[in-house]
Design an enzyme around this catalytic site. Sequence first.
Site, short mmCIF file in Angstrom:
data_model
loop_
_atom_site.label_atom_id
_atom_site.label_comp_id
_atom_site.label_asym_id
_atom_site.label_seq_id
_atom_site.Cartn_x
_atom_site.Cartn_y
_atom_site.Cartn_z
N ASP A 194 -38.94 13.88 -30.92
CA ASP A 194 -39.83 12.73 -30.80
C ASP A 194 -39.10 11.48 -31.27
OD1 ASP A 194 -42.38 11.20 -30.72
OD2 ASP A 194 -43.27 13.19 -30.59
N HIS A 270 -44.91 7.02 -32.96
CA HIS A 270 -45.37 8.19 -32.22
C HIS A 270 -44.98 9.50 -32.88
CE1 HIS A 270 -45.66 11.10 -28.94
NE2 HIS A 270 -46.60 10.32 -28.47
N SER A 635 -49.96 14.08 -25.40
CA SER A 635 -49.00 14.19 -26.49
C SER A 635 -49.68 14.38 -27.83
CB SER A 635 -48.11 12.95 -26.53
OG SER A 635 -48.90 11.79 -26.63
#
Length: 857
Positions: A194, A270, A635
């Site tokens: 990520d 994120h 996600s």
Amino acid sequence: MMRVLMVNFGVFLLFCFGFLSNSFGQDNNGGDSDINSTTAVYIVTLRQAPSLHLFQQETEVKNRVRDKSKHGDTSKFTRPKLQPRNISKSRYWRSRRSAIAQAHDSLLRNALKGEKYIKLYSFHYLINGFAVFVSSQQAEKLSRRREVANIVLDFSVRTATTYTPQFMGLPKGAWVKEGGYETAGEGIVIGFIDTGIDPTHPSFNGTDTSQRQYPIPNHFSGVCEVTPDFPSGSCNRKLVGARHFAQSAITRGIFNSSEDYASPFDGDGHGTHTASIAAGNHGVSAVVSGHNFGSASGIAPRAHISVYKALYKSFGGFAADVVAAIDQAAQDGVDILSLSITPNRRPPGVATFFNPLDMAMLSAVKAGIFVVQAAGNTGPSPKSMSSFSPWIFTVGAATHDRVYSNSIILGNNVSIPGIGLALPTDEGKVYTMISALDALKNKSLVLDKDMYVGECQDDDSFDKDIIRGNLLICSYSIRFVLGLSTIKQALAVAKNLSAKGVVFYMDPYVLGFQINPTPMDMPGIIIPSSDDSKVLLKYYNSSLVRDGTTKEIVRFGAVAAIAGGQNANFSNRAPKIMYYSARGPDPEDSLFNDADILKPNLVAPGNSIWGAWSSAATESTEFEGESFAMMSGTSMAAPHVAGVAALVKQKFRKFSPSAIASALSTTSVLFDNKGEAIMAQRAYANPDQTLSPATPFDMGNGFVNATAALDPGLIFDTSFEDYMSFLCGINGSAPVVFNYTGKNCLLSNATISGADLNLPSITVARLNNTRTIQRLMTNIAGNETYTVSLIPPFDVLVKVSPTQFSIASGKTKLLSVILTAKKNSSIASFGRVKLFGTAGHVVHIPMSVTVKIASNQ
């Protein structure tokens, strides 16, 4: 001479980017700049097997010799261990890695005698190959070498809770069954590919709220990089590994170290969010804009986290870096791998399964790692699935029942619903509403200069005396969706003008975008419906009092009160499948042929999810500077399942990846919290007006059930050899299989179709008269008797044998399902085989049949 295959396709987590496929030296689709340039990054795969495969082959030989010496010449031997643990600390593996890297260097020197090139990575564990920055002519030279199996042009990649543990029943279910949240996931390492992590966040402290320290698993050997923005001590017993991979971007000259952080630190937000969903500490206060929204917890709060940063804020990322991250995670010994990277369009070639990412993940599965991937946010159209392969556990997004409702009550007693994590206006009071367009200092001059002034982004244009103490009405246009205007800036303008609060009405051209509840540190509301916005504006305009001659406003008559949106309610019907969640059937190739593989595998909470947020995050301007953020997407769903998989792995340490997948799938929930069938949204615009019952192509086996997954009763196991037989069974796949894996399909004893893989589902893209499907079940519970129940797909006759059976603990049983087309049809139909055990186990096997061809028609 071997032809060089150049593939460039974008991948996404929240946003979609282009997919291109090109033959060598051609760019038929425009492509990225690196395709047209004379130099680019290439991923080179060699014919020799990688370290993992060689290790297993050596183990098989040793076992054969041992068994032969003990039992004479026999073809039976024990299956080798999937993966040596702690390999990064092993002298054997260090020497092997060094030897392979030297072989790569030797190949490059011999092939490119005296020429300049830059080797970025040597892959040795899951893939034997390297990433190298060379010219197209040099790539052609490499392709001629007999050692080289495949050359692929590097492609760009992009990134695709406080309450969800309760909605999933963990506090009174899965956590309690295994000793409580204090031990949930202990000893399991989840790896995240990520945007990195913020190690200073309390969700990742080495000592949780119970002050119990985390013992680091012996099987894990990862390390933590030390940089100025990721200093020594950033890792601990919770965050046990952290690396970053950016050589492809650096070589291209697009890496900005001050913005992207040349370290595992998360400058985007994120990665911090997804890691906390799966394995964040229990009991962390989620405070946003000064309001406490509850105590956050990951699904497996005692699991360990290892971060492999390969995605970046300013440019996304590249496949070479992602493959290097996957390879390193496998070497380090992670148990679960969570990815939210998916191709926006189908990879070219004989099948979607043959691309560098899926092939690296296949080797990770062979190493015993359970791989979770987001389905993609390309729904709700059929065949919009962005995660393809049967060895990958694909997760779609669904809602949960928590909703933050807000409303505005107009002076005519009409109540309009809206969103916004905002304070209410003073109880019992109403306030005058003033449109931003009616509070300009010089209306004609300002409108000529700034046509977007109604979005309230600049306080210099407004008359503060008109707005002071009133509710300011601002427009919400597509510019907010694009990030050109922000709620945060509008709130700042309102404060500078001494407004009591802000009301945003929706521009009628904003369609198909979900607006997440946004934090507001003053009374406010966003009205997401254009129809409701018209109601607001009609009331406002009808309440204005104007001068009869000049038509100037002499009094603002519209009044309202804002209810506030910081308090959640839990009465919503849920789960339901979100419109953006990618749908099946699973595309087998770029010609729209369907695979006999069910995708997605499962759905999980993915909408309006609270998660930890990086202190430097800028992905969402509305949560900038906050320690938690609310995000939506597949996600967010994937790490929920990664967390549950950690709980399953904790209980069943010897489970293979496919056994974990089976436990998650066959125990899933088929009904919502009202006892009705789970529904699916079918359109972007007004999605809740297009609901219909979800099919397996919408939700796979169903909605994740963490508690039941810890006691599945029966499991369906699939081996690496089964996956290879499946790949070899694809027409024209033999050369590609050999290039990626070194396996010669011509020597394979048998090949199978996707429908014949021992999966916990039955998917047939084309049923020509009659077909028999078999599933081998293993009982991991006590002795039990099962009775078979059947819901056949429409226009399909189904017979199951046996209809009742007893199975002892640890034993296997073969289930045969005969499908017969009753009439010709090309409309997909769905059914289900249910096995009811006398000990309370219920096993669900969904059936999906698309094209049906009957023999008598």
